[in-house]
Design a protein around this motif. Structure first.
Motif, PDB file in Angstrom:
ATOM      1  N   PRO A  81       0.979  -1.050   0.018  1.00 57.18           N
ATOM      2  CA  PRO A  81       0.018   0.056   0.167  1.00 57.18           C
ATOM      3  C   PRO A  81       0.686   1.343   0.116  1.00 57.18           C
ATOM      4  O   PRO A  81       2.027   1.010   0.384  1.00 57.18           O
ATOM      5  CB  PRO A  81      -0.793  -0.169   1.200  1.00 57.18           C
ATOM      6  CG  PRO A  81       0.335  -0.887   2.184  1.00 57.18           C
ATOM      7  CD  PRO A  81       0.960  -1.912   1.206  1.00 57.18           C
ATOM      8  N   GLY A  82       0.251   2.436  -0.290  1.00 58.75           N
ATOM      9  CA  GLY A  82       0.937   3.553  -0.443  1.00 58.75           C
ATOM     10  C   GLY A  82       0.100   4.632  -1.016  1.00 58.75           C
ATOM     11  O   GLY A  82      -1.001   4.613  -1.377  1.00 58.75           O
ATOM     12  N   LEU A  83       1.042   5.887  -1.565  1.00 60.12           N
ATOM     13  CA  LEU A  83       0.466   6.909  -2.119  1.00 60.12           C
ATOM     14  C   LEU A  83       0.450   6.502  -3.636  1.00 60.12           C
ATOM     15  O   LEU A  83       1.515   6.319  -4.138  1.00 60.12           O
ATOM     16  CB  LEU A  83       1.240   8.218  -1.877  1.00 60.12           C
ATOM     17  CG  LEU A  83       1.598   8.374  -0.602  1.00 60.12           C
ATOM     18  CD1 LEU A  83       2.411   9.552  -0.264  1.00 60.12           C
ATOM     19  CD2 LEU A  83       0.250   8.899   0.223  1.00 60.12           C
ATOM     20  N   GLY A  84      -0.914   6.783  -4.086  1.00 61.49           N
ATOM     21  CA  GLY A  84      -1.031   6.348  -5.623  1.00 61.49           C
ATOM     22  C   GLY A  84      -0.056   6.843  -6.474  1.00 61.49           C
ATOM     23  O   GLY A  84       0.560   6.384  -7.176  1.00 61.49           O
ATOM     24  N   PRO A  85       0.160   8.280  -6.827  1.00 61.65           N
ATOM     25  CA  PRO A  85       1.017   8.837  -7.430  1.00 61.65           C
ATOM     26  C   PRO A  85       2.883   8.273  -7.253  1.00 61.65           C
ATOM     27  O   PRO A  85       3.183   7.880  -8.447  1.00 61.65           O
ATOM     28  CB  PRO A  85       1.332  10.477  -7.256  1.00 61.65           C
ATOM     29  CG  PRO A  85      -0.214  10.618  -6.447  1.00 61.65           C
ATOM     30  CD  PRO A  85      -0.622   9.386  -5.731  1.00 61.65           C
ATOM     31  N   CYS A  86       2.969   8.066  -6.098  1.00 55.35           N
ATOM     32  CA  CYS A  86       4.413   7.386  -5.929  1.00 55.35           C
ATOM     33  C   CYS A  86       4.616   5.917  -6.319  1.00 55.35           C
ATOM     34  O   CYS A  86       5.322   5.488  -7.044  1.00 55.35           O
ATOM     35  CB  CYS A  86       4.676   7.457  -4.545  1.00 55.35           C
ATOM     36  SG  CYS A  86       4.472   9.122  -3.627  1.00 55.35           S
TER      37      CYS A  86
END
Ligand code: ATP
Ligand code: FE2
Length: 329
Positions: A81-86
């Motif tokens: 999981p994480g920040l979409g753009p990254c």
């Protein structure tokens, strides 16, 4: 012959590239972190950081490993999981490498990678894992083919709580290590919300209460001391319950907040009371970096868990317990 894996990590503010062999050698592990000038991380700014610095970080990983790109056998990337753009920028680099070098692509769960790199380093088989970082707070153990989340934060992560408190009182980012240094100077305990709910916990009330203590003029070192004792005590309690219930013989501490010595001391005590072995992941492998992605990618690859480029969309909300862990029995 040993397989060589390139792992790309880019779920949040750090971008990393690590090269690891199936013999368990970390050949290189290069990373860089975006330090926000003020406030928290902006997903778009972090993704631009990854896009700008990523290619050079990957080249440095090859240079330091002393191998050329066409020697790798797989490329693994943090799929979530994480920040979409990254995640998307990182996945794009991994796909390009996979297509250009004609090597299999492996999508790795970031949280699972924090556990697997801890097992790699410690030699543990089947631990209860305390995974604590800026974005995550979870107690994890393997059961029924998956890494189950036995307990987790119901609101903010412990690292986020420390960083946000630090920002309020004027510390630079990341504040966790500064809070730790301050806490060593403190000795007077001020009660803060001790919020354990079943196996879950909550840190947002503690943040509000700590800010109030600061506004009331309580010495910063005493607040830091009280925050650490309360926040880590809560983790110790649920880790202890997880060990007692699962009867596992190993306790692993991983993630960026694993660098904290006081938390380590508390969990060492838990392990000792239950006759369990304890391991704290060493600083170079504790935070976000590519070696953990490369290593977990190898485990998946050897079990036949690959991703077609056309299917390699990212999973920003990929939960730890949503993946079948086919490389463990
Ligand atoms: P994730 O994506 O897994 O949530 P992350 O992006 O937060 O990870 P990490 O490098 O794993 O990155 O963890 C960084 C966190 O660790 C920050 O919140 C930082 O304040 C905290 N931290 C680092 N050193 C210490 C320390 N000595 N004591 C407490 N917290 C620490
Ligand atoms: Fe992480």
């Amino acid at each position: 012959m040993a397989l060589i894996s390139l792992g790309l990590e880019g779920t949040a503010h750090s971008f990393g590239a690590g090269i690891v062999t199936s013999n368990g050698e970390v050949l290189s592990n290069v990373w860089d972190m975006l330090l926000p000038k003020e406030g928290g991380i902006h997903p778009r700014e972090a993704s631009q950081h990854h896009a700008e610095l990523g290619p050079d970080i990957i080249s440095r990983a090859f240079d330091e490993a002393g191998i050329s790109p066409n020697e790798i056998d797989i490329v693994a990337f943090s799929r979530g999981p994480g920040l979409g753009p990254c995640l998307r920028v990182t996945a794009t680099m991994a796909r390009a490498i996979s297509l250009a070098l004609k090597v299999p692509l492996v999508g790795v769960n970031h949280c699972v990678a924090h556990v697997e790199i801890g097992c790699f380093e410690s030699g543990f088989d089947d631990p209860v894992t305390v995974y604590v970082s800026g974005g995550n707070t979870q107690i994890i153990a393997f059961a029924g083919g998956r890494f189950r989340t036995f307990g987790e934060t119901l609101d903010i992560a412990i690292g986020n709580m420390l960083d946000t408190f630090g920002r309020i009182v004027g510390m630079r980012f990341p504040a966790g290590p500064i809070v730790e240094r301050q806490a060593k100077e403190g000795s007077k305990y001020y009660p803060l919300p001790y919020s354990v709910k079943g196996m879950d916990l909550s840190y947002s009330g503690m943040l509000t209460a700590a800010k109030k203590l600061y506004d009331d003029g309580v010495p910063l070192e005493d607040i830091c001391f009280s925050v650490q004792e309360t926040a880590f005590g809560m983790l110790g309690e649920i880790a202890e319950r997880a060990i007692a219930h699962t009867k596992k013989r190993e306790l692993l501490l991983t993630g960026g907040v694993a660098r904290n010595n006081r938390l380590t001391e508390i969990l060492e005590g838990v392990a000792a009371r239950h006759g369990a072995q304890f391991h704290r992941v060493s600083p170079p492998l504790a935070g976000d970096q590519g070696a953990m992605i490369a290593w977990t990618g190898l485990l998946q690859h050897q079990a036949g868990d690959h991703l077609e480029v056309s299917e390699s969309y990212v999973l920003p909300k990929w939960r730890t317990d949503a993946q079948d862990i086919i490389w463990r029995s």
